[in-house]
Design a protein around this motif. Structure first.
Motif, short mmCIF file in Angstrom:
data_model
loop_
_atom_site.label_atom_id
_atom_site.label_comp_id
_atom_site.label_asym_id
_atom_site.label_seq_id
_atom_site.Cartn_x
_atom_site.Cartn_y
_atom_site.Cartn_z
N GLN A 1 9.66 63.92 22.70
CA GLN A 1 8.59 63.24 24.15
C GLN A 1 8.96 63.84 25.12
N GLU A 2 10.34 63.49 25.24
CA GLU A 2 10.11 63.84 27.56
C GLU A 2 9.93 65.29 27.69
N PHE A 3 10.45 66.32 26.64
CA PHE A 3 10.42 67.63 26.80
C PHE A 3 8.39 67.54 27.27
N PHE A 4 7.74 66.98 26.59
CA PHE A 4 6.39 67.63 26.08
C PHE A 4 5.38 67.21 27.89
N ALA A 5 6.37 65.20 27.43
CA ALA A 5 5.26 64.91 29.01
C ALA A 5 5.15 65.89 30.16
N PHE B 1 6.36 58.26 35.38
CA PHE B 1 5.87 57.47 35.14
C PHE B 1 3.85 58.86 35.00
N PHE B 2 3.97 60.27 35.77
CA PHE B 2 2.59 59.90 35.89
C PHE B 2 2.82 61.31 34.24
N ALA B 3 4.24 61.68 34.22
CA ALA B 3 4.84 62.88 32.43
C ALA B 3 4.28 61.51 31.52
N VAL B 4 4.32 60.45 31.72
CA VAL B 4 3.98 59.74 30.78
C VAL B 4 2.25 60.26 29.90
N GLY B 5 1.79 59.46 31.71
CA GLY B 5 0.88 59.67 31.29
C GLY B 5 -0.26 60.67 30.89
N MET B 6 0.78 62.08 31.42
CA MET B 6 -0.30 63.21 31.49
C MET B 6 -0.09 63.30 29.85
N LEU B 7 1.09 63.19 29.46
CA LEU B 7 1.12 62.72 27.84
C LEU B 7 0.17 62.03 26.53
N CYS B 8 0.15 60.64 27.67
CA CYS B 8 -1.78 60.05 27.18
C CYS B 8 -2.61 61.26 26.76
N HIS B 9 -2.62 61.17 27.56
CA HIS B 9 -4.16 62.39 28.07
C HIS B 9 -4.28 62.95 27.05
N LEU B 10 -2.74 63.83 26.44
CA LEU B 10 -2.59 64.97 25.70
C LEU B 10 -3.62 64.25 24.11
#
Lengths: 188, 188
Positions: free
Chosen positions: A153-157, B155-164
């Motif tokens: 998950q972190e890889f894709f984030a 925090f922002f990486a997870v936000g971007m993953l959220c967008h995906l």
DNA sequence: GTTGCATGTGAGTACTCAATCACTCACACT
DNA sequence: AGTGTGAGTGATTGAGTACTCACATGCAAC
């Protein structure tokens, strides 16, 4: 003289591949809705009419381009993983990240992925292609790295954060906030 | 009878705000290039011509919508942080993430951000708006949480993953790869 | 009540786009 | 040379598109 290859006409299949390759550059700038079939034709060096002999419509063309991008991404991840086979999940993921960073030093490939993600909302065919692409990519990354859910998950984030950074061209802005977002993200 | 508010015409400023609010829904589906000014007008309940009295052109309209989205995002983060003031950075970031998750339970706001990010590549005015939006948001998150670079970036990486995840509607697909990507991501 | 201004619209213009079609040309095979 | 097939194009079409402008209407102040 040998009967060496001298024909001026390509086969349709060759043309299709040329179009897929060159259309990445065309779609990268303005995405699915913003890019015209004339621009795609010009990039491939053919007439706009012929685009419609090679692909049934604009949507099918874009979907093919998106699939082509995912294939290239996976190929690059495979090449990266091959150099770290047998290592720890962390090492394999790092090698994959590095390979990906090299692949997208030309930004177009990444931009098409971003535009495809956006078009996903309203174009069901694109959504299916993107889902299928990420499905295969996630499973490949999981299998090749042996990482757990959290690591994959972190890889894709981080990949998605990378998309943000590239689309804004944050690298061109020198400020605390860009340094925070781009910290540790490789680019060549 | 008091001279209570009974006029049928709005002030231009009120109309502009209505347009900004309703245009989010219009742009969410098909983005900057794919959305017509007629659709925006219809969503706001005014004529297409009047859109051009309120905004100089389509680009200015979209930029205003994007800025409006960033304002709403920041307001929601502030509200979240207010409930965790004085706690550890982790706790504040978590509270912010929770507030953001609530904000975007309606997907439109997030989709506009995604489309804005994509349009950033070819539309300089949009790029400036998005950069400014993230600049302020990153600095706000850093300041309010007291987190270090690493935490803010995540925090922002997870936000971007959220967008995906939202753009693909990955929540609608039950498969190992979607479970991996969406693990731990709150949604209401 | 009429004057002056802001709100608001219908009916356009000029143009672009995806998609089609009739057509030409290149080539392999006989 | 003749013929069938696939590669490739110019011209066009019909449906939008962003954007404009002349005009109508609401409303406040005198």
């Amino acid at each position: 003289m040998q009967p060496e290859r001298q024909r001026q006409l390509s086969t349709a299949e060759e043309r299709r591949e040329t179009v897929l390759r060159t259309a990445i550059g065309a779609f990268a700038a303005r995405g699915y809705f913003g890019t015209t079939t004339t621009e795609v034709a010009k990039a491939a060096g053919i007439s706009q009419a012929y685009v419609y002999r090679l692909f049934t419509d604009k949507e099918a063309l874009f979907v093919a381009v998106v699939e082509h991008c995912f294939v290239r991404v996976r190929a690059s991840l495979e090449a990266g993983a091959a150099g770290a086979r047998g290592s720890s999940p962390e090492a394999v993921l790092s090698a994959m990240g590095d390979a990906y960073a090299h692949l997208i030093s030309d930004k177009d490939l990444m931009l098409v992925q971003l535009h495809a993600q956006a078009a996903t909302v309203s174009e069901p065919a694109v959504r299916e292609a993107v889902r299928a692409g990420y499905a295969r990519t996630v499973e490949y990354v999981r299998g090749a790295s042996g990482g757990d859910d959290r690591q994959v998950q972190e890889f894709f984030a981080v990949g998605m954060l990378c998309h943000l950074v590239v689309s804004m061209d944050a690298g061109a802005v020198d400020a605390p906030w860009t340094r925070t977002l781009t910290a540790g993200i490789r680019h060549y």
